[in-house]
Design a protein around this motif. Structure first.
Motif, PDB file in Angstrom:
ATOM      1  N   LYS A 123       0.828  -1.202   0.000  1.00  0.00           N
ATOM      2  CA  LYS A 123       0.000   0.000   0.000  1.00  0.00           C
ATOM      3  C   LYS A 123       0.864   1.254   0.000  1.00  0.00           C
ATOM      4  O   LYS A 123       1.883   1.324   0.683  1.00  0.00           O
ATOM      5  N   THR A 124       0.408   2.251  -0.785  1.00  0.00           N
ATOM      6  CA  THR A 124       1.105   3.522  -0.876  1.00  0.00           C
ATOM      7  C   THR A 124       0.152   4.639  -0.472  1.00  0.00           C
ATOM      8  O   THR A 124      -1.012   4.651  -0.881  1.00  0.00           O
ATOM      9  N   TYR A 125       0.657   5.560   0.339  1.00  0.00           N
ATOM     10  CA  TYR A 125      -0.154   6.677   0.835  1.00  0.00           C
ATOM     11  C   TYR A 125       0.484   7.994   0.412  1.00  0.00           C
ATOM     12  O   TYR A 125       1.661   8.050   0.044  1.00  0.00           O
ATOM     13  N   TYR A 126      -0.316   9.048   0.518  1.00  0.00           N
ATOM     14  CA  TYR A 126       0.226  10.371   0.207  1.00  0.00           C
ATOM     15  C   TYR A 126      -0.083  11.309   1.366  1.00  0.00           C
ATOM     16  O   TYR A 126      -1.239  11.471   1.782  1.00  0.00           O
ATOM     17  N   LEU A 127       0.974  11.958   1.891  1.00  0.00           N
ATOM     18  CA  LEU A 127       0.868  12.901   2.999  1.00  0.00           C
ATOM     19  C   LEU A 127       1.145  14.299   2.459  1.00  0.00           C
ATOM     20  O   LEU A 127       2.159  14.518   1.779  1.00  0.00           O
ATOM     21  N   ASP A 139      -9.383   4.496   2.930  1.00  0.00           N
ATOM     22  CA  ASP A 139      -8.365   4.304   3.964  1.00  0.00           C
ATOM     23  C   ASP A 139      -7.065   5.025   3.641  1.00  0.00           C
ATOM     24  O   ASP A 139      -6.075   4.900   4.368  1.00  0.00           O
ATOM     25  N   GLY A 140      -7.051   5.801   2.548  1.00  0.00           N
ATOM     26  CA  GLY A 140      -5.886   6.599   2.196  1.00  0.00           C
ATOM     27  C   GLY A 140      -4.934   5.960   1.218  1.00  0.00           C
ATOM     28  O   GLY A 140      -4.046   6.626   0.680  1.00  0.00           O
ATOM     29  N   ALA A 141      -5.067   4.669   0.966  1.00  0.00           N
ATOM     30  CA  ALA A 141      -4.158   3.986   0.048  1.00  0.00           C
ATOM     31  C   ALA A 141      -4.475   4.339  -1.402  1.00  0.00           C
ATOM     32  O   ALA A 141      -5.626   4.587  -1.768  1.00  0.00           O
ATOM     33  N   VAL A 142      -3.448   4.364  -2.244  1.00  0.00           N
ATOM     34  CA  VAL A 142      -3.631   4.626  -3.670  1.00  0.00           C
ATOM     35  C   VAL A 142      -4.372   3.462  -4.319  1.00  0.00           C
ATOM     36  O   VAL A 142      -4.036   2.298  -4.087  1.00  0.00           O
ATOM     37  N   GLN A 143      -5.399   3.774  -5.120  1.00  0.00           N
ATOM     38  CA  GLN A 143      -6.088   2.733  -5.885  1.00  0.00           C
ATOM     39  C   GLN A 143      -5.158   2.291  -6.993  1.00  0.00           C
ATOM     40  O   GLN A 143      -4.787   3.076  -7.863  1.00  0.00           O
ATOM     41  N   CYS A 186      -7.264   3.698 -13.307  1.00  0.00           N
ATOM     42  CA  CYS A 186      -6.014   3.685 -12.529  1.00  0.00           C
ATOM     43  C   CYS A 186      -5.160   2.520 -13.014  1.00  0.00           C
ATOM     44  O   CYS A 186      -5.581   1.352 -12.928  1.00  0.00           O
ATOM     45  N   ASN A 187      -3.972   2.813 -13.502  1.00  0.00           N
ATOM     46  CA  ASN A 187      -3.113   1.783 -14.070  1.00  0.00           C
ATOM     47  C   ASN A 187      -2.658   0.766 -13.021  1.00  0.00           C
ATOM     48  O   ASN A 187      -2.308   1.147 -11.896  1.00  0.00           O
TER      49      ASN A 187
END
Length: 274
Positions: free
Chosen positions: A198-202, A234-238, A255-256
């Motif tokens: 999972k990848t998030y963005y802050l 939940d904030g994770a990148v689709q 979304c690729n």
């Protein structure tokens, strides 16, 4: 006559025998206690600030201490016990620590508390260090900027540092990531969780973004190009599939797989719905 002879014989026999008297009998003795010789131990505490040269010990029968220029505070054990060493400067700013001396003279220095700076205040029930930060001799709480370099950290109401994912109840329940591998510093930008899935963005304030499209800068280290990304609840990148576009519910963007990027210039990345 016969009785007299017996009496004489008894007297002779008694006189010829070594009959110990009561005073000559050995008294029971207590078990001998082996005492270990007290051997003084000396340690140098280097954390003390150079300007805090006035050194005092709360119990000098336990230890002696003195400031040695260029080294720190030298502490020598004197007898078994515990004492606190206080080091102050002309302004009254104090660094302090405790010394514990064993029966053999071995000394342990613990709980160093600086006037300003980081320190460890023991361990929690799981054996993890309890980290605090002092300003003006008192532990800080809440959000604190350290080193005036936009390095932000968070401490609970007891002054204990928070690490990992942190939900700020006083900031609309926003989530932040306080990286344990970076001394608990608040992170910004892209963040990959411990699983690597999972990848998030802050954002620039460290708040985790969620349930929206964002336009993000590239991150070469993570192999993530600049562009549009959809963040889930939940904030994770689709990372795959279709999602409603930013401003038109009748249009979906794709979304690729692999990085989640929406390719704005690719006609196949758009579709009408409804």
């Amino acid at each position: 006559m016969r009785r007299k002879g017996i009496a004489v014989m008894a007297a002779v026999l008694t006189a010829g025998m070594c009959v110990p008297t009561v005073s000559a009998l050995a008294e029971p003795q207590d078990e001998i206690q082996m005492m270990t010789e007290f051997t003084p131990d000396t340690q140098v505490v280097e954390e003390v600030s150079a300007d805090k040269t006035n050194v005092q010990v709360t119990d000098e029968s336990v230890a002696k201490a003195a400031y040695i220029k260029g080294q720190g505070v030298t502490v020598t054990s004197a007898s078994e016990g515990t004492a606190e060493v206080k080091c102050t400067n002309a302004a009254g700013e104090m660094d302090r620590f405790t010394v514990t001396v064993s029966a053999t003279g071995a000394m342990t220095v613990s709980d160093f508390v600086p006037w300003d700076g980081w320190y460890t205040a023991g361990q929690d029930e799981n054996g993890n260090d309890i980290t605090k930060y002092n300003r003006g001799g008192l532990p800080v709480t809440g959000w604190v900027e350290i080193n005036q370099k936009l390095e932000w950290y968070h401490f609970d109401d007891n002054g204990v540092q928070d690490t990992g994912w942190f939900e700020d109840r006083e900031d609309n329940d926003n989530w932040y990531y306080l990286d344990p591998e970076k001394n608990g510093e608040m992170q910004r930008g892209w963040l990959v969780d411990g699983t690597g899935w999972k990848t998030y963005y802050l954002d620039s304030n460290g708040r985790m973004q969620k349930n929206q499209w964002i336009r993000a800068d590239a991150n070469n280290e993570l192999g993530r190009p600049a562009g549009m990304y959809k963040l889930t609840e939940d904030g994770a990148v689709q990372m795959n599939g279709w999602a409603p576009s930013v401003d038109d519910p009748n249009i979906e963007w794709f979304c690729n797989p692999g990085n989640g990027l929406f390719e704005v210039d690719n006609p196949k990345s758009w579709r009408a719905v409804g």
